[in-house]
Design a protein around this motif. Structure first.
Motif, PDB file in Angstrom:
ATOM      1  N   TYR A  32      30.045   5.443 -56.455  1.00 52.39           N
ATOM      2  CA  TYR A  32      29.146   6.432 -57.068  1.00 52.39           C
ATOM      3  C   TYR A  32      28.151   5.687 -57.956  1.00 52.39           C
ATOM      4  O   TYR A  32      28.513   4.730 -58.657  1.00 52.39           O
ATOM      5  CB  TYR A  32      29.931   7.435 -57.909  1.00 52.39           C
ATOM      6  CG  TYR A  32      29.048   8.437 -58.627  1.00 52.39           C
ATOM      7  CD1 TYR A  32      28.595   9.578 -57.980  1.00 52.39           C
ATOM      8  CD2 TYR A  32      28.663   8.233 -59.952  1.00 52.39           C
ATOM      9  CE1 TYR A  32      27.786  10.498 -58.634  1.00 52.39           C
ATOM     10  CE2 TYR A  32      27.854   9.144 -60.625  1.00 52.39           C
ATOM     11  CZ  TYR A  32      27.409  10.282 -59.958  1.00 52.39           C
ATOM     12  OH  TYR A  32      26.607  11.167 -60.606  1.00 52.39           O
ATOM     13  N   LEU A  33      26.903   6.146 -57.936  1.00 51.08           N
ATOM     14  CA  LEU A  33      25.839   5.543 -58.744  1.00 51.08           C
ATOM     15  C   LEU A  33      24.956   6.641 -59.300  1.00 51.08           C
ATOM     16  O   LEU A  33      24.561   7.559 -58.568  1.00 51.08           O
ATOM     17  CB  LEU A  33      24.990   4.591 -57.889  1.00 51.08           C
ATOM     18  CG  LEU A  33      23.650   4.118 -58.469  1.00 51.08           C
ATOM     19  CD1 LEU A  33      23.865   3.255 -59.705  1.00 51.08           C
ATOM     20  CD2 LEU A  33      22.851   3.354 -57.417  1.00 51.08           C
ATOM     21  N   GLN A  34      24.625   6.554 -60.593  1.00 55.21           N
ATOM     22  CA  GLN A  34      23.680   7.488 -61.196  1.00 55.21           C
ATOM     23  C   GLN A  34      22.651   6.740 -62.025  1.00 55.21           C
ATOM     24  O   GLN A  34      22.999   5.853 -62.806  1.00 55.21           O
ATOM     25  CB  GLN A  34      24.389   8.529 -62.068  1.00 55.21           C
ATOM     26  CG  GLN A  34      23.416   9.491 -62.743  1.00 55.21           C
ATOM     27  CD  GLN A  34      24.077  10.731 -63.290  1.00 55.21           C
ATOM     28  OE1 GLN A  34      25.052  11.232 -62.715  1.00 55.21           O
ATOM     29  NE2 GLN A  34      23.570  11.254 -64.400  1.00 55.21           N
TER      30      GLN A  34
ATOM     31  N   ARG B  49      21.425  10.524 -58.055  1.00 51.86           N
ATOM     32  CA  ARG B  49      22.875  10.440 -57.881  1.00 51.86           C
ATOM     33  C   ARG B  49      23.159  10.032 -56.443  1.00 51.86           C
ATOM     34  O   ARG B  49      22.732  10.708 -55.504  1.00 51.86           O
ATOM     35  CB  ARG B  49      23.542  11.780 -58.183  1.00 51.86           C
ATOM     36  CG  ARG B  49      23.451  12.251 -59.625  1.00 51.86           C
ATOM     37  CD  ARG B  49      24.284  13.509 -59.801  1.00 51.86           C
ATOM     38  NE  ARG B  49      24.298  14.005 -61.172  1.00 51.86           N
ATOM     39  CZ  ARG B  49      23.508  14.972 -61.613  1.00 51.86           C
ATOM     40  NH1 ARG B  49      22.629  15.536 -60.793  1.00 51.86           N
ATOM     41  NH2 ARG B  49      23.580  15.376 -62.871  1.00 51.86           N
TER      42      ARG B  49
ATOM     43  N   SER C 208      27.837   3.326 -62.698  1.00 53.48           N
ATOM     44  CA  SER C 208      28.438   3.454 -61.375  1.00 53.48           C
ATOM     45  C   SER C 208      29.903   3.049 -61.438  1.00 53.48           C
ATOM     46  O   SER C 208      30.339   2.385 -62.382  1.00 53.48           O
ATOM     47  CB  SER C 208      27.699   2.586 -60.355  1.00 53.48           C
ATOM     48  OG  SER C 208      27.903   1.211 -60.622  1.00 53.48           O
TER      49      SER C 208
ATOM     50  N   ASP D 112      25.365  -2.853 -58.683  1.00 56.46           N
ATOM     51  CA  ASP D 112      26.173  -1.685 -59.007  1.00 56.46           C
ATOM     52  C   ASP D 112      27.416  -1.634 -58.123  1.00 56.46           C
ATOM     53  O   ASP D 112      27.585  -2.427 -57.199  1.00 56.46           O
ATOM     54  CB  ASP D 112      25.351  -0.404 -58.851  1.00 56.46           C
ATOM     55  CG  ASP D 112      24.927  -0.183 -57.415  1.00 56.46           C
ATOM     56  OD1 ASP D 112      25.688   0.466 -56.665  1.00 56.46           O
ATOM     57  OD2 ASP D 112      23.850  -0.666 -57.023  1.00 56.46           O
ATOM     58  N   SER D 113      28.300  -0.673 -58.380  1.00 58.88           N
ATOM     59  CA  SER D 113      29.578  -0.587 -57.679  1.00 58.88           C
ATOM     60  C   SER D 113      29.432  -0.125 -56.237  1.00 58.88           C
ATOM     61  O   SER D 113      30.294  -0.426 -55.400  1.00 58.88           O
ATOM     62  CB  SER D 113      30.519   0.356 -58.433  1.00 58.88           C
ATOM     63  OG  SER D 113      30.788  -0.143 -59.726  1.00 58.88           O
ATOM     64  N   VAL D 114      28.381   0.616 -55.907  1.00 60.77           N
ATOM     65  CA  VAL D 114      28.139   1.002 -54.513  1.00 60.77           C
ATOM     66  C   VAL D 114      27.880  -0.248 -53.678  1.00 60.77           C
ATOM     67  O   VAL D 114      28.394  -0.401 -52.563  1.00 60.77           O
ATOM     68  CB  VAL D 114      26.959   1.989 -54.413  1.00 60.77           C
ATOM     69  CG1 VAL D 114      26.580   2.238 -52.956  1.00 60.77           C
ATOM     70  CG2 VAL D 114      27.301   3.314 -55.088  1.00 60.77           C
TER      71      VAL D 114
END
Length: 392
Positions: free
Chosen positions: A204-206, A238, A188, A117-119
């Motif tokens: 941000y990740l959800q 989140r 994300s 993910d982007s985080v």
């Protein structure tokens, strides 16, 4: 005869050119070490462990030049345990990464498959746990913000931009692959910016999980969620955060903040699948929150010897007055024997205060990655590792 020789020569030239337009690289990292823990399930422990700092892996990475600055790319990356030869990531063949896509020199890359993910892509490199200077055992409690990439995402489409004068950004969407489109999915986005000695990043990740079906009878081999693993029994997670690094001479210092909010926990527990601990902390309400503040520094004492350290304060709100505070310290010295081989000495300490759960039982420290039953029976836990890494 001359025509035959000419055709043969030209064929050789074109074959060489075609071969030069495509490449496949075999790569990997092997990390193994001896870890001593002062209190693990009420006893001291000595273990030979794989991936103490960085997960052992091997992979294939390839690219084909399609012309006009466009390439076809792929990565297949396997995770394994060097101590016993077993597969990692719930016994997947390519559990760390598996994706294919297109990359443009002008517009960036779009990839499809099992991905980070982007985080992890943008914020984790500014942390201690997301680098070679801290790694798995230095993760924030339970890797609650996924900076140590405990979970990866199936069915994911990801976009990664090119570098625009130091600015990069990206986003990921992981499909549920079911008629319940909004359930069991994740998304994300994140960005980073280099400005001289400063580097800024945010992410941000959800995750939207199906707690009814996904967690019923879940296990390491059959976790049931979209990601294929899970850290928390929660319907929604989140996670967001930001950080900054500053490089001065041979030193780099960093500061970052992350927060993870959980809802729909239904009295769930910390998962034993990824945290490597028994599920001993129950959420006392339908929601929970973790806040992490980390300061870190690393210093190249010589070209071969690097010293690094980090301190993280984690405030947890688990409901029903269960609010443990985690203080985590990581120290590491790393020495390069060559460009590809290094040895390291790492010490990790975690202290928990305000450590009573909803039943009035003590909550013990749980350093990440020590294995099942790793919680300490006291308020402190210390782990010391001597290890080596080899890259190829």
């Amino acid at each position: 005869m001359k025509k035959t020789l000419l055709v043969a020569a030209l064929s050789g030239v074109f074959a060489t050119a075609a071969h030069a337009q495509s490449s496949v690289t075999l790569y990997g990292l092997i990390d193994a070490g001896f870890t001593y823990t002062n209190n693990q399930g009420g006893h001291s422990a000595e273990q030979l462990r794989s991936g103490v700092v960085n997960g052992s892996r091997w992979g294939l990475r390839g690219a084909e030049d399609l012309g006009g600055g466009l390439k076809a790319i792929f990565t297949l990356e396997n995770g394994f345990n060097i101590a016993n030869g077993t597969l990692g990531q719930s016994s997947r063949m390519f559990g760390r990464q598996a994706f294919v896509g297109l990359a443009s020199d002008q517009y960036g890359a779009v990839t499809l498959g099992r991905q980070y993910d982007s985080v992890v892509d943008y914020l984790a490199p500014l942390s201690n746990t997301g680098t070679q200077y801290g790694g798995t055992i230095a993760a924030h409690p339970f890797d609650n913000d996924n900076l140590n990439n405990s979970i990866r995402f199936n069915n994911a489409v990801k976009y990664s931009s090119v570098n625009y004068a130091g600015f990069k950004f990206g986003a990921m969407y992981a499909f549920s692959n079911s008629t319940e489109f909004a359930n069991n999915r994740a998304y994300s986005f994140g960005a980073s910016y280099d400005y001289g000695p400063l580097k800024f990043a945010a992410g941000y990740l959800q995750l939207n999980n199906d707690t009814g079906a996904a967690f019923q009878g879940a296990s390491a081999s059959n976790p049931g969620t979209q990601t294929g693993e899970y850290t928390f029994n929660a319907g929604r997670q989140r996670t967001f955060g930001g950080g900054v690094n500053y490089t001065f001479g041979p030193a780099t210092a960093g500061l970052l903040y992350t927060q993870t909010n959980l809802s729909g926990t239904n009295g769930g527990n910390i998962s034993p699948v990824q945290s490597g601990t028994t599920a001993g902390i129950g959420f006392g309400a339908n929601s929970a929150r973790f806040q992490n503040v980390e300061g870190n520094i690393r210093y190249a004492l010589t070209p071969a010897l690097t010293l690094a350290g980090a301190y993280t304060y984690t405030r947890a709100n688990l409901g029903s007055g269960v609010n443990p505070n985690f203080n985590t310290v990581s120290l590491q010295s790393d020495y390069l024997l060559s460009k590809r081989t290094d040895v390291y000495l790492q010490g990790n300490w975690q202290h928990v205060s305000s450590n009573k759960n909803a039943s009035g039982e003590s909550i013990g420290p749980m350093l990440n990655g020590l294995g099942a039953g790793a919680a300490s029976h006291t308020q402190d836990q210390v782990a010391v590792t001597v290890g080596m890494r080899h890259r190829f």
